[in-house]
Write a protein that holds these residues in place. Structure first.
Motif, mmCIF file in Angstrom:
data_model
loop_
_atom_site.group_PDB
_atom_site.id
_atom_site.type_symbol
_atom_site.label_atom_id
_atom_site.label_comp_id
_atom_site.label_asym_id
_atom_site.label_seq_id
_atom_site.Cartn_x
_atom_site.Cartn_y
_atom_site.Cartn_z
ATOM 1 N N THR A 2 -40.506 -32.143 16.303
ATOM 2 C CA THR A 2 -39.955 -32.705 15.086
ATOM 3 C C THR A 2 -41.010 -32.740 13.983
ATOM 4 N N THR A 3 -40.596 -32.388 12.786
ATOM 5 C CA THR A 3 -41.486 -32.455 11.637
ATOM 6 C C THR A 3 -41.568 -33.884 11.155
ATOM 7 N N VAL A 4 -42.786 -34.341 10.895
ATOM 8 C CA VAL A 4 -42.967 -35.664 10.310
ATOM 9 C C VAL A 4 -42.827 -35.510 8.807
ATOM 10 N N LEU A 5 -41.949 -36.326 8.230
ATOM 11 C CA LEU A 5 -41.692 -36.280 6.793
ATOM 12 C C LEU A 5 -42.098 -37.621 6.183
ATOM 13 N N ARG A 6 -42.859 -37.535 5.106
ATOM 14 C CA ARG A 6 -43.292 -38.764 4.427
ATOM 15 C C ARG A 6 -43.343 -38.523 2.925
ATOM 16 N N HIS A 7 -43.290 -39.608 2.209
ATOM 17 C CA HIS A 7 -43.420 -39.575 0.754
ATOM 18 C C HIS A 7 -44.831 -40.045 0.425
ATOM 19 N N PRO A 8 -45.574 -39.311 -0.420
ATOM 20 C CA PRO A 8 -46.947 -39.718 -0.703
ATOM 21 C C PRO A 8 -47.059 -40.978 -1.547
ATOM 22 N N ARG A 9 -46.020 -41.254 -2.345
ATOM 23 C CA ARG A 9 -46.019 -42.421 -3.233
ATOM 24 C C ARG A 9 -44.635 -43.060 -3.234
ATOM 25 N N PRO A 10 -44.291 -43.774 -2.176
ATOM 26 C CA PRO A 10 -42.949 -44.370 -2.121
ATOM 27 C C PRO A 10 -42.641 -45.162 -3.389
ATOM 28 N N GLY A 11 -41.443 -44.975 -3.879
ATOM 29 C CA GLY A 11 -41.012 -45.673 -5.086
ATOM 30 C C GLY A 11 -41.246 -44.886 -6.361
ATOM 31 N N PHE A 12 -41.975 -43.779 -6.278
ATOM 32 C CA PHE A 12 -42.241 -42.947 -7.441
ATOM 33 C C PHE A 12 -41.669 -41.552 -7.205
ATOM 34 N N THR A 13 -41.276 -40.892 -8.286
ATOM 35 C CA THR A 13 -40.785 -39.530 -8.181
ATOM 36 C C THR A 13 -41.958 -38.599 -7.914
ATOM 37 N N TRP A 14 -41.761 -37.691 -7.004
ATOM 38 C CA TRP A 14 -42.782 -36.696 -6.682
ATOM 39 C C TRP A 14 -42.093 -35.361 -6.507
ATOM 40 N N ASP A 15 -42.514 -34.371 -7.282
ATOM 41 C CA ASP A 15 -41.966 -33.026 -7.165
ATOM 42 C C ASP A 15 -42.861 -32.196 -6.259
ATOM 43 N N TRP A 16 -42.233 -31.430 -5.393
ATOM 44 C CA TRP A 16 -42.974 -30.518 -4.533
ATOM 45 C C TRP A 16 -42.172 -29.239 -4.379
ATOM 46 N N TRP A 17 -42.823 -28.210 -3.885
ATOM 47 C CA TRP A 17 -42.277 -26.863 -3.887
ATOM 48 C C TRP A 17 -42.233 -26.297 -2.473
ATOM 49 N N ALA A 18 -41.315 -25.372 -2.269
ATOM 50 C CA ALA A 18 -41.197 -24.688 -0.978
ATOM 51 C C ALA A 18 -40.660 -23.286 -1.233
ATOM 52 N N VAL A 19 -40.679 -22.487 -0.188
ATOM 53 C CA VAL A 19 -40.074 -21.161 -0.228
ATOM 54 C C VAL A 19 -39.044 -21.109 0.901
ATOM 55 N N ASP A 20 -37.843 -20.630 0.581
ATOM 56 C CA ASP A 20 -36.804 -20.606 1.613
ATOM 57 C C ASP A 20 -36.922 -19.337 2.458
ATOM 58 N N ALA A 21 -36.053 -19.204 3.432
ATOM 59 C CA ALA A 21 -36.120 -18.100 4.387
ATOM 60 C C ALA A 21 -35.884 -16.734 3.747
ATOM 61 N N GLN A 22 -35.346 -16.711 2.534
ATOM 62 C CA GLN A 22 -35.152 -15.444 1.828
ATOM 63 C C GLN A 22 -36.243 -15.207 0.784
ATOM 64 N N GLY A 23 -37.234 -16.102 0.733
ATOM 65 C CA GLY A 23 -38.343 -15.924 -0.192
ATOM 66 C C GLY A 23 -38.125 -16.483 -1.575
ATOM 67 N N PHE A 24 -37.107 -17.336 -1.751
ATOM 68 C CA PHE A 24 -36.839 -17.913 -3.068
ATOM 69 C C PHE A 24 -37.564 -19.242 -3.247
ATOM 70 N N LEU A 25 -37.977 -19.496 -4.483
ATOM 71 C CA LEU A 25 -38.644 -20.742 -4.843
ATOM 72 C C LEU A 25 -37.638 -21.886 -4.827
ATOM 73 N N VAL A 26 -38.060 -23.024 -4.273
ATOM 74 C CA VAL A 26 -37.223 -24.222 -4.226
ATOM 75 C C VAL A 26 -38.072 -25.394 -4.695
ATOM 76 N N ARG A 27 -37.506 -26.208 -5.621
ATOM 77 C CA ARG A 27 -38.194 -27.426 -6.062
ATOM 78 C C ARG A 27 -37.453 -28.628 -5.500
ATOM 79 N N PHE A 28 -38.199 -29.523 -4.862
ATOM 80 C CA PHE A 28 -37.659 -30.767 -4.338
ATOM 81 C C PHE A 28 -38.231 -31.910 -5.170
ATOM 82 N N SER A 29 -37.439 -32.918 -5.389
ATOM 83 C CA SER A 29 -37.893 -34.033 -6.212
ATOM 84 C C SER A 29 -37.417 -35.361 -5.648
ATOM 85 N N GLY A 30 -38.332 -36.326 -5.605
ATOM 86 C CA GLY A 30 -37.974 -37.706 -5.345
ATOM 87 C C GLY A 30 -38.038 -38.220 -3.928
#
Length: 124
Positions: A2-30
């Motif tokens: 299982t992947t451990v998932l955490r927020h670096p600053r709980p209570g604040f918005t944080w944007d982070w980036w990933a690449v999906d299985a087809q190589g597309f950019l994905v932005r996650f927020s919050g």
């Protein structure tokens, strides 16, 4: 495993980036991110600051050019807020973004997915 998932600053918005299985950019927020990304918080923050300044359309109501998902809590459930007509491939984005997005490879394509439950096989 299982992947451990955490927020670096709980209570604040944080944007982070990933690449999906087809190589597309994905932005996650919050919400939480894979724990291994948290050692790169400063790099991710710098990339987001760069994108906010140089690619403001990625963050406002302009026509979507990337897959973007928001989370409104601490659970790893993200809801799509943008459907791009022509999504950006990781190879099409500046290195400052591509480098941090490559740190999180999704094991599925986001495609037409409306909800991403990160703890359900998206990342390992």
């Amino acid at each position: 495993m299982t992947t451990v998932l955490r927020h670096p600053r709980p209570g604040f918005t944080w944007d982070w980036w990933a690449v999906d299985a087809q190589g597309f950019l994905v932005r996650f927020s919050g919400g939480p991110a894979p724990e291994h990304l948290l050692v790169h918080v400063d790099r991710v923050d710098a990339a987001t600051a760069w994108a906010e300044e140089n690619c403001p359309a990625w963050f406002n109501d302009a026509p979507a050019s990337l897959h973007a998902f928001d989370c409104d809590g601490e659970l790893p459930i993200y809801t799509r807020n943008r459907v791009p007509d022509f999504p950006l491939h990781l190879s099409d984005v500046p290195a400052v973004i591509a480098d941090v997005a490559a740190l999180v490879e999704l094991h599925k394509a986001v495609g037409d997915t409306w909800t991403v439950h990160l703890d359900q096989g998206w990342v390992h």
